[in-house]
Scaffold this motif. Structure first.
Motif: not given
Lengths: 761, 761
Positions: A67, A588, B67-70, B72-74, B397-398, B417-420, B423
């Motif tokens: 996933r 975050s 849908r994400v792997g792990w 992350k907050n935010g 949120k951040l 929803n990909e942190w890079e 955020f």
């Protein structure tokens, strides 16, 4: 502050009282296992409250569909998962017509006792139902240390102020899911089920990979300790078999069920013969009876403690926790099967899914080296040797040569899927090389280098060669775009630890080739041919070793975590508001990444591994720079700090860090024990004492000790295995006593002085 | 080399011949839309081959589970998706008893023609089934430019060498899924369906957010162009309604079905009244008839082209593609509804899910400024103004103050929803500020600053203030842990573009406050109070502007992409093996990240935006350094390069880059046109001509032109709207003719010389 979850006791983990909210935490703490299977501390009865039902069988896993958000080239297709297997501990209980749900009654005098000395979990409690009926329940369970397939439960029930028919339904339930299933899929299909004489059995197979698991169960029923004959009815449903027993019980009488369970998998028996074998071992166990099974189990644990116990006088908190850590480690991995490895959560939870991380090489190996026969440790190395082919495929996937071992794996294939870790946390390769050094240094098994080690070392070196880039302007080699052990920074350039462990690998590989040339000269040409090693290659490695770039700051006298680290805000952990900790639960991700805060030992990890190459002053400067910036939000962090603090003579810090690693799960310090125990970091507790307080190192084949005793302790002692000897080191306030308890005479170093030990009779 | 997908023609996109493999590419190219809805170029008949069935309705979206792997907050809880809606173009065809599946017959003489001048899609083909029966099929479809709810299809079928009963089933099908559904869930429930007189209707609602969509359909049937009366049978199934027509057709006779469709959503009508309204507009359309509907549609397009066409003489390739780009843009967004925005794929596919990216501000705005009434552009700004509250929540949120606009959004909430990216790609905030400057500079609507702009500017400035860190050692401000426009590097420190656009935002905000103080002095105090602006705040902003750190290399005379960029390997795009391109389809992500290769304009994006602040020499050095390192794997990249190359007088490069942006989808240059068209980058094609070849800038409220003509062209001309005027610029080899076609006299700059234009009669 963290609350006290368990009572202090040198040999017992005791839960006193029950609340549903904390139940998952206690389920983790009360886990039992025998290296072949393990179960969380779930209650036998129905419990509709906060719970993670968990039964795990070694080596039985599932390739769950990956996933991710946005797919990236190179991601693995699947994420292997430790599989939640047949629930075999369950016993449904009806008091009269009413099913007992422990979440729906009043529980008083609840007490659970994980007896670490004997490897048993007992429970006593009195429950009061909505009609005011009081019932006493007692249970005792163990997974046999001697018979790996056998589990036993003795479950007793006593109506205290009433009489009624009590119904007991001991069952096998295959309707289980993995809590961490990526798409809420189930992973099991039923193969067969039924009854053979007085045994119920159930076989499931995994929907992928076709692992078969069979469990069988039988029982004895006793009233007031006397066996009674009864003819159970049988229940059979989808993936479910059970016996059903209705017994009239008078007030004050005790009804006892002995539930015998056997379980095995197609890893150990042919599929066709699995049911027969499992039922056979079940019958044999039942025949021998509960008391005999318990006796042999307890004596197995006694024997284990004889060689592995660490004794601490004057500090129950420390004593309890080191035993808890050692106990859990021996419950998780016994080293008999080189196909197995040590999962971060062992058999205590599902988080982190896969079996094998670099934890094994970096943290677990020293423990097994010091406490078990060399073959056990060697098996951990053979595991990686056997997976070298997959590691080479993995490197090719990333466009590189040589071998890149996976971040997370079951069978050698990568199954982690976050780019910043999967593709970038390549320092893991260094730990795998280092483990070879560590093993050979400890055991003296130099032949291992020739037979297995050199193949792994050469392929890892080739990977590093391809992964560095030569920087023409600065005439040096760099490693760009990595994540170090500190996962709170991603995609950095020149992580000091990664650069250092990479060049160290190249050095050690060259040394090993030289060693083979000198010591196994007849095989040297074979090795060169087998691995197709070219001169140009080794010349290149020498150039990389010579010109590797290491970020550092001369003013501070420290190595830099990575390029640009000093551009970060100059803040310390003590500047963070308490309520923000642990940061990974409140901040975050970007905020964590750009902060100066470090998840776990990174530069210090390198100074620990390669301690023999750095002087105390270097260690001191780096330690006191990085420690105040380190969050220890990885369970693998405090132990390294404890060991270094010991070396630096900082007793207080060493002790603090010891407690932090030792009591991580007993005190739920990272607020995540509910997911399972931090098994692979438990070795760090052992290391903190043996390598930290005891100062044990192996210097040119000679064990060296520089023990000190924390102020809080009166005395402590530990045993270590070293090359067929057993050494006992006993440290008190004014004395160190090293005894050779077994094996040939041996010279050791104590505070740098040579001492020759012979066995005393 | 890329193959030729379509025939060259100044006004038509023609597919000549059919193959299933490329069908999805053509489906994208043959998409039609009217700003309110759009459909991919799907075939009317059943087609079991390679296809993405797609119908999209403006503003109707779905919050799909992230849908994400792990986790992350935010991270946001959901990822909003453009919703695939009721398939209304479908017509099932039976020749005798055999259903026609276009993937199962031989297709000859297949030709599709997207007539851009008239906004119609026609198809002619002859198919031969397994019995050797030849059938001619012709169709014409359009989505009415005048009546936003109306779609029409004229579908004709002629048996060429046989006679038989032909069954036509024009249907509405709600059994549609989003191909990009994260967990293979369906997003629609049925509300109602049925028949009202000769109309079939179907209403669906989204499982979340409760959007209702109703479509209704009716038909006329003709034989040899004469309407025939027939009583259809009706079909009704789950989420499906249809008419069924059985007609005997002789050899050589032509049976024609006119399918009338109406569609609207609960965004425009009350839910209770939706069916009535949709059926009413359907009836009215059918009543007016196909020819009238077509006429008014065509004349709508003619009118649009009158003010928007760009004419190129001597280069059909260039001519065709600019029209294709303009055509698609006007199909996607008409600017009438400030709740809508421009999705990267428009109505042509599902990729990138959400509606609004920084593409809108950075790329789309200039196009609408130059081609449409100011209100259309203003609506794009109001869209963000209305979402300021959500942007402030996002910043909180951040852990930051001010406003951080989302990377991807439907309603102002972040849904990437990909942190890079989510955020860290914070430069998007700068583009939103820049758009305000761009709009005011172009339109002269200074009142916008007071009413809307200043609120957005101040909150964005506050975000930057909180996001920079002050570096004591170096006495400067830095921005750590970002991803720039170049998404082929993640989590870098001091991306030049981000630092620059951040400090520029602060400058512009301060200038705007000063401007309000001077020009709207009576409102100045109100503004200060409304936004609670403190002196300490503006002083801090000035300090950041003064001390912002910009990475650069003095030897090369360039700004650095980010800290450490020059440590990367010194390689150019030409060093990459051709078969590795595009890199994102062949290289693993880590390899891309650590490479020196840049996805899209980054430093150059800044030099384009802030071109008025940098001299030619700076632009030249940076351009010739970065361009050879830029992959253009973002569709947003070539146009910026083309414009800068034009400014630098590099005609050849400008022309190459023009073709690259212009023909991206016609030639499938990035090998991803099958997913849909790159709508938001199509504006770049227009910009490459108007701002690039035409050299148009607005300098202190005056339009300035410095046109040149590419060697390949004989002549070109474009029209721009500027403050109620229409200017026509015609450029040939030896002459530039600027005509004021509409509006009050105006002074412009032509090659820096002032020219006063008056309208000629």
């Amino acid at each position: 502050m963290n609350k006290d979850y368990v009572l202090l006791d040198p040999w017992h983990i005791i839960q006193d009282g029950f609340n549903s909210k904390d139940n998952r935490i206690y389920e983790s703490q009360m886990s039992i296992g025998n290296g072949f299977m393990g179960i969380r501390g779930n209650l036998e009865e129905t419990f509709s409250g906060n719970s993670l039902q968990g039964t795990y069988v070694a080596g039985v896993y599932y390739p769950d569909k990956t996933r991710v958000g946005w797919w990236k080239n190179g991601y693995p297709e699947y994420f292997a998962k430790v599989l939640n297997s047949i629930n075999f501990i369950g016993i449904k209980v009806f008091l009269g017509n009413q099913e007992l749900d422990l979440d729906k009654v009043t529980i008083k005098d609840f007490r659970r006792d994980l007896n670490m000395k004997e490897g048993t979990l007992t429970r006593t409690s009195t429950i009061i139902d909505s009609n005011g009926r009081e019932t006493k329940i007692e249970s005792l369970r163990f997974l046999s240390k001697k018979r790996k397939e056998i589990a036993c439960i003795k479950y007793s029930i006593t109506p205290l102020n009433y009489h009624d028919t009590i119904t007991l339904i001991p069952y096998l339930d295959g309707n289980i899911v993995n809590e961490d299933s990526n798409y809420d899929e189930t992973f099991w299909d039923e193969v067969n089920k039924g009854f053979i004489e007085d045994s119920a059995y159930l076989t499931l197979k995994t929907k992928k990979l076709d692992f078969h698991v069979t469990s069988a169960t039988s029982f004895k029923l006793l009233k007031n300790k006397t066996e009674i004959n009864t003819t159970p009815s049988t229940l059979i449903e989808d993936k479910y078999v059970a016996h059903k027993l209705n017994i009239y019980v008078s007030q004050g009488e005790t009804l006892t069920l002995e539930k015998y369970v056997s379980l095995s998998s197609s890893r150990y028996y042919p599929k066709d013969d699995l049911v027969n074998n499992v039922v056979r071992s079940l019958k044999s166990a039942k025949n021998d009876g509960f008391d005999l099974l318990l006796d042999e189990h307890v004596s197995g644990w006694n024997k284990s403690w004889e060689s592995n116990d660490i004794f601490i006088d004057g500090d129950v908190k420390a004593q309890q926790s080191i035993r808890f850590n050692i106990f859990q480690l021996h419950q998780t991995y016994t080293g008999e099967d080189s196909r197995l490895n040590i999962s971060p959560k062992g058999f205590t939870g599902e988080k982190y899914g896969g079996s094998t991380y670099w934890d094994t090489e970096a943290y677990c190996l020293p423990f097994y080296l010091g406490t078990s026969a060399a073959q056990i440790s060697k098996n951990l190395l053979i595991y990686r040797y056997n997976q070298l082919g997959k590691a080479k495929e993995n490197a090719v996937k990333l466009g590189l040569k040589g071998a890149l071992y996976p971040m997370v794996t079951m069978n050698g294939e990568e199954c982690h899927n976050e780019w910043e870790i999967t593709f970038e946390e390549i320092h893991r390769n260094g730990a795998i090389a280092y483990a070879i050094y560590n093993y050979v240094n400890y055991t003296g098994d130099h032949k291992h280098l020739l037979d297995f080690g050199i193949d792994v070392l050469v392929e890892i070196s080739r990977f590093w060669e391809g992964r560095v880039i030569y920087n023409k302007n600065k005439n040096c080699y760099m490693i760009l775009g990595v994540t170090g052990p500190n996962e709170y920074e991603n995609n950095v350039n020149n992580n000091w630890y990664t650069n250092r462990i990479a060049s160290w690998t190249l050095e050690y590989t060259l040394q090993t080739l030289e060693f083979i040339k000198n010591s196994f000269s007849e095989s040297y040409e074979d090795v060169l041919n087998r691995l197709a090693i070219k001169d140009s290659e080794t010349i290149k490695w020498m150039d990389i070793i010579k010109k590797m770039y290491y970020p550092k700051d001369d003013n501070l006298g420290i190595f830099l975590q990575q390029d640009g680290y000093l551009d970060k805000e100059d803040l310390l952990i003590k500047d963070i508001p308490k309520e923000d900790l642990p940061l990974n639960q409140t901040w975050s991700w970007d905020r964590i990444l750009r902060s100066p805060f470090i998840k776990q030992a990174d530069v210090l990890q390198g100074l620990y591994f390669l301690g023999h190459l750095y002087d105390l002053e270097t260690k001191r400067k780096n330690f006191y720079f990085y420690e105040p910036r380190t969050l220890h939000e990885s369970s693998l962090s405090p132990c390294v700090h404890s060991i270094l603090a010991s070396e630096l003579g900082d007793k207080e810090k060493a002790y603090d860090m010891y407690l932090r690693t030792a009591r991580l799960d007993l005190d739920n310090l990272n607020n995540d024990t509910d997911d399972g125990l931090h098994i692979t970091s438990m070795t760090g507790t052992w290391m903190s004492i043996v390598q930290g307080f005891g100062g044990m190192r192996i210097i040119d084949g000679t064990p060296s000790f520089k023990p000190f005793i924390p102020d809080q302790w009166i005395k402590y002692s530990f045993r270590v295995l070293f090359r067929e000897r057993v050494l006992n080191i006993e440290v008190s306030k004014d004395k160190v006593l090293v005894t050779l308890e077994k094996g040939d005479p041996l010279t050791i170093l104590l505070y740098d002085s040579e001492i020759k030990l012979t066995k005393q009779h």
